[in-house]
Scaffold this motif. Structure first.
Motif, short mmCIF file in Angstrom:
data_model
loop_
_atom_site.label_atom_id
_atom_site.label_comp_id
_atom_site.label_asym_id
_atom_site.label_seq_id
_atom_site.Cartn_x
_atom_site.Cartn_y
_atom_site.Cartn_z
N VAL A 93 -2.94 -0.35 10.66
CA VAL A 93 -2.28 -0.72 9.39
C VAL A 93 -1.81 -2.16 9.49
O VAL A 93 -1.19 -2.55 10.47
CB VAL A 93 -1.08 0.21 9.09
CG1 VAL A 93 -0.33 -0.27 7.87
CG2 VAL A 93 -1.57 1.64 8.91
N ARG A 141 -10.06 -2.52 -8.11
CA ARG A 141 -10.23 -1.09 -8.24
C ARG A 141 -9.98 -0.71 -9.68
O ARG A 141 -9.28 -1.42 -10.38
CB ARG A 141 -9.09 -0.38 -7.50
CG ARG A 141 -9.14 -0.04 -6.34
CD ARG A 141 -8.15 0.29 -5.33
NE ARG A 141 -8.96 0.36 -4.15
CZ ARG A 141 -9.60 1.45 -3.77
NH1 ARG A 141 -9.47 2.57 -4.41
NH2 ARG A 141 -10.33 1.43 -2.70
N ARG A 197 -6.87 2.39 5.82
CA ARG A 197 -7.97 3.22 5.29
C ARG A 197 -7.46 4.61 5.02
O ARG A 197 -6.64 5.15 5.77
CB ARG A 197 -9.13 3.29 6.29
CG ARG A 197 -9.81 1.98 6.39
CD ARG A 197 -11.25 2.06 6.87
NE ARG A 197 -11.84 0.73 6.67
CZ ARG A 197 -12.45 0.33 5.56
NH1 ARG A 197 -12.62 1.16 4.56
NH2 ARG A 197 -12.92 -0.89 5.45
N HIS A 198 -7.96 5.19 3.96
CA HIS A 198 -7.55 6.54 3.63
C HIS A 198 -8.12 7.50 4.67
O HIS A 198 -9.33 7.47 4.92
CB HIS A 198 -8.05 6.92 2.23
CG HIS A 198 -7.37 8.13 1.67
ND1 HIS A 198 -7.70 9.39 2.09
CD2 HIS A 198 -6.37 8.25 0.77
CE1 HIS A 198 -6.93 10.25 1.44
NE2 HIS A 198 -6.10 9.58 0.64
N PRO A 199 -7.27 8.35 5.32
CA PRO A 199 -7.78 9.18 6.41
C PRO A 199 -8.81 10.21 5.94
O PRO A 199 -9.62 10.68 6.73
CB PRO A 199 -6.52 9.89 6.94
CG PRO A 199 -5.50 9.72 5.89
CD PRO A 199 -5.83 8.48 5.14
N MET A 200 -8.81 10.57 4.66
CA MET A 200 -9.77 11.57 4.19
C MET A 200 -11.04 10.94 3.67
O MET A 200 -12.15 11.36 4.01
CB MET A 200 -9.13 12.45 3.11
CG MET A 200 -8.00 13.30 3.66
SD MET A 200 -7.01 13.99 2.36
CE MET A 200 -7.77 15.60 2.26
N THR A 201 -10.91 9.93 2.84
CA THR A 201 -12.11 9.37 2.21
C THR A 201 -12.65 8.17 2.99
O THR A 201 -13.79 7.77 2.78
CB THR A 201 -11.81 8.90 0.78
OG1 THR A 201 -10.86 7.82 0.87
CG2 THR A 201 -11.24 10.01 -0.06
N GLU A 203 -11.80 5.25 2.50
CA GLU A 203 -11.77 4.08 1.62
C GLU A 203 -10.65 3.11 2.01
O GLU A 203 -9.57 3.54 2.42
CB GLU A 203 -11.48 4.52 0.18
CG GLU A 203 -12.70 4.86 -0.62
CD GLU A 203 -12.29 5.29 -2.02
OE1 GLU A 203 -12.76 4.64 -2.95
OE2 GLU A 203 -11.49 6.25 -2.15
N MET A 205 -7.53 0.87 1.37
CA MET A 205 -6.48 1.02 0.36
C MET A 205 -5.32 0.08 0.63
O MET A 205 -5.10 -0.37 1.76
CB MET A 205 -6.02 2.47 0.28
CG MET A 205 -5.55 3.00 1.61
SD MET A 205 -4.92 4.68 1.42
CE MET A 205 -4.11 4.89 2.98
N TYR A 207 -1.17 -0.10 -0.15
CA TYR A 207 -0.08 0.74 -0.62
C TYR A 207 1.25 0.15 -0.25
O TYR A 207 1.34 -0.88 0.43
CB TYR A 207 -0.26 2.16 -0.06
CG TYR A 207 -0.21 2.24 1.46
CD1 TYR A 207 -1.36 2.01 2.22
CD2 TYR A 207 0.98 2.52 2.13
CE1 TYR A 207 -1.32 2.06 3.60
CE2 TYR A 207 1.02 2.58 3.51
CZ TYR A 207 -0.12 2.35 4.24
OH TYR A 207 -0.07 2.39 5.61
#
Lengths: 442, 113
Positions: A93, A141, A197-201, A203, A205, A207
């Protein structure tokens, strides 16, 4: 108070550096509103290491050594605060400073699905219109009609916002079969955000609290206009003043790109408290102010470089002093002087044929009226010329050179200063002096 | 009111009336009117400032150009009817010493008509 970072445990050099820019820009903004000039008083230990975010960094960006006072902390006996703890960030991060843009199209939610193909054809035309003008965004986005754009600096963010607003104004949605013209709400904010990065997708990000803050300003924006947080405006101001200092060092004259007008304080959702917002507009495209700003004993307005603009100034001036019970008849000498000064500035200040702006400030103190004209044209002292010979025969008499002579006669005092990059001409007159009466007989 | 003055023996061909504020904008038309009327056989051109609120240097320039043109063409330019501020502008510019200025149009016509 202006909040820069939403998470005080994550304050590092980068955030402190951004904080410096916000303080710098806020000071300049306030000074401008007050018609004053800001000074930097830097209290620091000159021997201490100073990285980004430190006092040396602030002084470097300040740019004007004539408006700088240094206070030696060592001499005051104040212990220097130890540096910050090293980065406590989670692996993968990264914290960075970005310009944030949130935009939303008014009335999109009310469009039937049947109209969506027309809507996207319209948006393609908007995108085509923007291609030439837009700044370089770092990330873009979109969810349906909503846009979230980030850019590396305030000017690039503002450039993108103006290109977007301009494209919406230029492209008529009705030509694409939509029932009405489409307006967009654009909100700008700036500050440290987290990138990961989004842990699921998987992608990429961005934030953090500043992203949320930006998203909360968008709904309160007036459609068709660009609103920005005080933080963004301060950052933009600091960038513009740094660019101005750089241009000046190179011997040039910097033309401000953006004009920010205070629009008030709005309440955001509980956690974000109140937020000061400004309207951001282009200096050039907007041109001079449509109306004068009158605030008690002060008047401020901007005029285009057209001699006929003196009429607009005269009307505002009569309105301004009328509010203080001063009769128009006593203001005739000022009206003549405004005509002469505007004619002079328009003739000598700029050598190109472009549009320029002349700023006028007037102030009433007792019965003393002071009017200051500022232009960013080439240095020109209208008072330096020889007075016109007054006793010449008609045939000998020069045509011209009369204007400034009249102003001298009609006003009590006339001063010129070059206050880089501005010419300032200051007219002073006591209203007690009867209109048109000379102080002494020749 | 203006008809009364016109009856004071002055024909439209040798009279220019200045109305409102003779500023940088209005002076262009004023100068054109002065020069057009000086391009006539009339020996005297009267300029009536009775309805003029003020004159700026652009207006003075127009008067000066007209005065030079009149002199060369053997015409006379007679100014009249100035309010105090207009009079003051003509005075501080020194124009009052180069030009004939009468209190009002009737006086001007009586003396120079």
């Amino acid at each position: 108070m202006v909040s820069v970072a939403e998470d005080r445990d994550r304050v590092d050099d980068v955030v402190l550096g951004f904080g410096n820019r916000v303080i710098d820009g806020t000071a300049r903004l306030r000074a401008e509103q007050l018609g004053a000039r800001p000074f930097l008083i830097a209290a620091c230990d000159p021997l201490a290491d100073s990285g980004p975010g430190g006092p040396a960094d602030f002084i470097d960006h300040w740019g004007d050594p004539t408006r700088l006072r240094l206070v030696d902390l060592d001499e005051l006996g104040i212990p220097t605060v130890p540096g910050l703890a090293p980065d406590t960030m989670v692996a993968g991060v990264e914290q960075r400073i970005v310009g944030l843009l949130f935009a939303d199209i008014v009335g999109f939610a009310r469009l039937d699905d049947a109209l969506l193909p027309q809507f996207w054809r319209f948006m393609a035309a908007v995108a085509g219109h923007m291609r030439d003008a837009a700044g370089q965004p770092s990330s873009q986005r979109s969810w349906g009609d909503a846009l979230f754009i980030t850019a590396a600096d305030a000017l690039a963010t503002a450039d993108y916002a103006m290109a977007l607003a301009g494209a919406f104004a230029a492209v008529d949605a009705r030509q694409f079969g939509l029932p009405q013209a489409m307006a967009i709400r654009i909100a700008l904010h700036a500050g440290p955000v987290f990138a990961g990065r989004h842990p699921m997708t998987g992608e990429a990000m961005l934030y953090g609290g500043n992203v949320n803050r930006a998203a909360r300003i968008e709904p309160i924006t007036v459609p068709g206009q660009v609103y920005a947080s005080a933080q963004f405006v301060a950052w933009l101001n600091a960038e513009e003043s740094a660019a101005e200092a750089e241009t000046r060092l190179a011997g040039g004259v910097y033309r401000p790109r953006y004009r920010c007008t205070y629009r008030g304080v709005v309440e955001l959702a509980k956690r974000y408290g109140s937020q000061a917002v400004y309207e951001v507009a282009t200096w050039r495209a907007e041109g001079p102010m449509a109306e004068a700003r009158i605030d008690g004993t002060r008047l401020a307005m901007t005029l285009a470089n057209d001699p006929a603009e003196h009429r607009r100034l005269a009307a505002a001036f009569v309105d301004f002093l009328g509010r203080h019970g001063i009769d128009e008849a006593r203001l005739v000498p000022f009206e003549i002087a405004f005509d002469e000064v505007m004619t002079n500035i328009c003739r000598y200040a700029w050598q190109d044929a472009g549009q320029h702006v002349i700023e006028v400030r007037a102030e009433l103190a007792g019965d003393l009226v002071r009017v200051t004209f500022s232009d960013d044209g080439i240095a020109f002292d209208p008072l330096a010329g020889e007075p016109t010979g007054l006793d010449d025969d008609i045939e000998e008499r020069e045509i011209g050179g009369l204007g400034i002579h009249l102003v001298r006669e009609l006003m009590d005092e006339l001063h010129y200063v070059r206050d880089e990059p501005y010419n300032r001409l200051i007219l002073t007159k006591r209203l007690a002096t009867p209109a048109g009466a000379p102080e002494e007989e020749p | 009111m203006s008809d009364d003055k016109a009856d004071a023996g002055v024909a439209a061909a040798n009279l220019v009336r200045v109305t409102g504020k003779l500023d940088v904008v209005a002076s262009k038309a004023f100068e054109a009117e002065l020069l057009a009327k000086l391009d006539s056989p009339e020996p005297v051109l009267f300029v009536d400032f009775a309805d003029c609120a003020y004159v700026s240097s652009a207006g003075l320039r127009a008067v000066l150009i007209a005065a030079k043109t009149a002199k060369r063409g053997d015409h006379r330019l007679i100014l009249a009817g100035m309010n105090p501020i207009v009079r003051e502008v003509f005075k501080v510019s020194g124009f009052d010493r180069m030009l004939v200025i009468e209190d009002d149009l009737a006086t001007a016509v009586a003396k120079h008509g």
